[in-house]
Design a protein around this motif. Structure first.
Motif, PDB file in Angstrom:
ATOM      1  N   ARG A 114       0.793  -1.235   0.000  1.00 15.25           N
ATOM      2  CA  ARG A 114       0.000   0.000   0.000  1.00 15.25           C
ATOM      3  C   ARG A 114       0.826   1.285   0.000  1.00 15.25           C
ATOM      4  N   ILE A 115       1.965   1.299   0.686  1.00 10.83           N
ATOM      5  CA  ILE A 115       2.679   2.556   0.892  1.00 10.83           C
ATOM      6  C   ILE A 115       3.140   3.209  -0.413  1.00 10.83           C
ATOM      7  N   PRO A 116       3.750   2.496  -1.367  1.00 14.74           N
ATOM      8  CA  PRO A 116       4.120   3.175  -2.625  1.00 14.74           C
ATOM      9  C   PRO A 116       2.886   3.725  -3.360  1.00 14.74           C
ATOM     10  N   TRP A 117       1.782   2.999  -3.305  1.00 16.62           N
ATOM     11  CA  TRP A 117       0.519   3.432  -3.915  1.00 16.62           C
ATOM     12  C   TRP A 117       0.025   4.718  -3.243  1.00 16.62           C
ATOM     13  N   LEU A 118       0.042   4.754  -1.906  1.00 16.58           N
ATOM     14  CA  LEU A 118      -0.388   5.949  -1.168  1.00 16.58           C
ATOM     15  C   LEU A 118       0.536   7.136  -1.447  1.00 16.58           C
ATOM     16  N   SER A 140       2.164   7.745  -4.217  1.00 16.28           N
ATOM     17  CA  SER A 140       1.853   8.291  -5.542  1.00 16.28           C
ATOM     18  C   SER A 140       0.557   9.096  -5.499  1.00 16.28           C
ATOM     19  N   LEU A 141      -0.399   8.665  -4.681  1.00 13.49           N
ATOM     20  CA  LEU A 141      -1.640   9.431  -4.524  1.00 13.49           C
ATOM     21  C   LEU A 141      -1.366  10.775  -3.846  1.00 13.49           C
ATOM     22  N   HIS A 142      -0.488  10.780  -2.836  1.00 16.14           N
ATOM     23  CA  HIS A 142      -0.088  12.036  -2.188  1.00 16.14           C
ATOM     24  C   HIS A 142       0.525  12.986  -3.213  1.00 16.14           C
ATOM     25  N   ASP A 143       1.369  12.459  -4.077  1.00 16.98           N
ATOM     26  CA  ASP A 143       2.004  13.288  -5.106  1.00 16.98           C
ATOM     27  C   ASP A 143       0.957  13.912  -6.033  1.00 16.98           C
ATOM     28  N   ILE A 144      -0.081  13.164  -6.374  1.00 20.45           N
ATOM     29  CA  ILE A 144      -1.167  13.687  -7.211  1.00 20.45           C
ATOM     30  C   ILE A 144      -1.876  14.831  -6.485  1.00 20.45           C
ATOM     31  N   SER A 148      -9.638   3.906   0.073  1.00 21.06           N
ATOM     32  CA  SER A 148      -9.993   3.205   1.308  1.00 21.06           C
ATOM     33  C   SER A 148      -9.332   3.845   2.529  1.00 21.06           C
ATOM     34  N   ALA A 149      -8.035   4.149   2.460  1.00 21.82           N
ATOM     35  CA  ALA A 149      -7.306   4.841   3.539  1.00 21.82           C
ATOM     36  C   ALA A 149      -7.735   4.325   4.912  1.00 21.82           C
ATOM     37  N   LEU A 150      -7.662   3.024   5.098  1.00 21.94           N
ATOM     38  CA  LEU A 150      -8.241   2.367   6.268  1.00 21.94           C
ATOM     39  C   LEU A 150      -7.550   2.696   7.590  1.00 21.94           C
ATOM     40  N   LYS A 151      -6.239   2.941   7.554  1.00 27.94           N
ATOM     41  CA  LYS A 151      -5.493   3.233   8.788  1.00 27.94           C
ATOM     42  C   LYS A 151      -5.147   4.716   8.859  1.00 27.94           C
ATOM     43  N   LYS A 152      -5.011   5.198  10.089  1.00 26.77           N
ATOM     44  CA  LYS A 152      -4.589   6.590  10.277  1.00 26.77           C
ATOM     45  C   LYS A 152      -3.244   6.824   9.591  1.00 26.77           C
ATOM     46  N   ALA A 153      -2.335   5.867   9.682  1.00 24.75           N
ATOM     47  CA  ALA A 153      -1.020   6.012   9.046  1.00 24.75           C
ATOM     48  C   ALA A 153      -1.169   6.200   7.536  1.00 24.75           C
ATOM     49  N   TYR A 154      -2.141   5.548   6.917  1.00 19.41           N
ATOM     50  CA  TYR A 154      -2.362   5.702   5.472  1.00 19.41           C
ATOM     51  C   TYR A 154      -2.879   7.107   5.167  1.00 19.41           C
ATOM     52  N   ARG A 155      -3.793   7.596   6.003  1.00 19.85           N
ATOM     53  CA  ARG A 155      -4.313   8.950   5.804  1.00 19.85           C
ATOM     54  C   ARG A 155      -3.207   9.980   6.033  1.00 19.85           C
ATOM     55  N   ASP A 156      -2.315   9.696   6.978  1.00 21.06           N
ATOM     56  CA  ASP A 156      -1.176  10.587   7.212  1.00 21.06           C
ATOM     57  C   ASP A 156      -0.279  10.656   5.979  1.00 21.06           C
ATOM     58  N   ILE A 157      -0.082   9.535   5.313  1.00 21.46           N
ATOM     59  CA  ILE A 157       0.733   9.532   4.086  1.00 21.46           C
ATOM     60  C   ILE A 157       0.045  10.373   3.008  1.00 21.46           C
ATOM     61  N   LEU A 209      -1.926  12.825   3.491  1.00 17.27           N
ATOM     62  CA  LEU A 209      -1.882  14.204   3.964  1.00 17.27           C
ATOM     63  C   LEU A 209      -0.484  14.802   3.877  1.00 17.27           C
ATOM     64  N   ARG A 210       0.493  14.068   4.374  1.00 23.72           N
ATOM     65  CA  ARG A 210       1.850  14.613   4.541  1.00 23.72           C
ATOM     66  C   ARG A 210       2.900  13.977   3.649  1.00 23.72           C
ATOM     67  N   GLY A 211       2.604  12.831   3.066  1.00 23.23           N
ATOM     68  CA  GLY A 211       3.593  12.176   2.224  1.00 23.23           C
ATOM     69  C   GLY A 211       4.575  11.325   2.990  1.00 23.23           C
ATOM     70  N   LYS A 212       4.406  11.266   4.286  1.00 23.76           N
ATOM     71  CA  LYS A 212       5.302  10.430   5.083  1.00 23.76           C
ATOM     72  C   LYS A 212       4.583  10.086   6.374  1.00 23.76           C
ATOM     73  N   GLY A 213       4.957   8.966   6.915  1.00 21.15           N
ATOM     74  CA  GLY A 213       4.389   8.550   8.192  1.00 21.15           C
ATOM     75  C   GLY A 213       5.394   8.752   9.307  1.00 21.15           C
ATOM     76  N   ASP A 214       5.024   8.293  10.498  1.00 14.67           N
ATOM     77  CA  ASP A 214       5.935   8.404  11.633  1.00 14.67           C
ATOM     78  C   ASP A 214       7.009   7.330  11.615  1.00 14.67           C
ATOM     79  N   ALA A 215       6.749   6.270  10.858  1.00 14.34           N
ATOM     80  CA  ALA A 215       7.692   5.153  10.825  1.00 14.34           C
ATOM     81  C   ALA A 215       7.997   4.792   9.379  1.00 14.34           C
ATOM     82  N   PRO A 216       9.150   4.147   9.131  1.00 15.95           N
ATOM     83  CA  PRO A 216       9.458   3.727   7.772  1.00 15.95           C
ATOM     84  C   PRO A 216       8.430   2.704   7.301  1.00 15.95           C
TER      85      PRO A 216
END
Length: 185
Positions: free
Chosen positions: A58-62, A64-68, A84-93, A95-102
């Motif tokens: 999911r992360i590379p997909w998210l 690319s969506l952030h970049d759009i 779907s953005a099911l997890k807060k971490a996915y929504r953070d990506i 929103l911000r293009g990065k999460g709190d963890a790798p």
């Protein structure tokens, strides 16, 4: 609330994200993106085979969506994204293009600059029974109904301090759109 540059219409598969998102974009005169259109073929194949996606899928997909979202926002184009953005971490990506963890969206070896999108999350919520009934009627989608439970298991509904509204899918489509439009006023 300040006017968002983007609306994220989120929820489990079968909650109506694409339908609601497309109608909202049409109503608002904004650009519409369906995140499913941006899944790499490997992700689609896994889902067709009944294999749930993991964070590595999911992360590379998210990202690319952030970049759009960033690209369109920078050009002044407002966007509705159905994802779907099911997890807060996915929504953070998103929103911000990065999460709190790798892993992060940054390219290796580059210092990433935090670039945030002004986003309102529209959470389409519903019971497993209602949504599974919808999925059983849907034909020709790569996401099989058998994976719905894995989506509910993964789901982290939005909560404060996220900027969100929750709308029940038990409402009619026109009522769902009206509730969202009212929240945007």
């Amino acid at each position: 609330m300040a006017a968002p540059a983007a609306l994220l219409v989120m929820g489990v598969s079968g909650s109506g994200k694409s339908t609601v998102g497309a109608l909202l974009a049409s109503e608002l005169g904004w650009k519409f993106y369906d995140a499913d259109d941006y899944h790499p073929e490997e992700n689609r194949m896994k889902m067709r085979q009944g294999i749930p996606l993991n964070d590595q899928d999911r992360i590379p997909w998210l990202c690319s969506l952030h970049d759009i979202l960033l690209r369109d926002g920078a050009s002044g184009q407002r966007v509705v994204l159905a994802c779907s953005a099911l997890k807060k971490a996915y929504r953070d990506i998103l929103l911000r293009g990065k999460g709190d963890a790798p892993p992060k969206c940054d390219e290796p070896g580059k210092e990433g600059k935090l670039a945030e999108v002004t986003l309102l999350v529209v959470y389409l919520s519903g019971s497993f029974e209602v949504i599974s009934g919808r999925l059983r009627k849907r034909k020709g989608h790569f996401m099989p109904p058998e994976l719905l439970q894995s989506q509910f298991d993964t789901l982290e509904p939005p909560s404060a301090p996220e900027n969100f509204i929750q709308v029940s899918v038990d409402r009619g489509l026109s009522e769902i759109i009206a509730v969202i439009m009212e929240a945007l006023q």
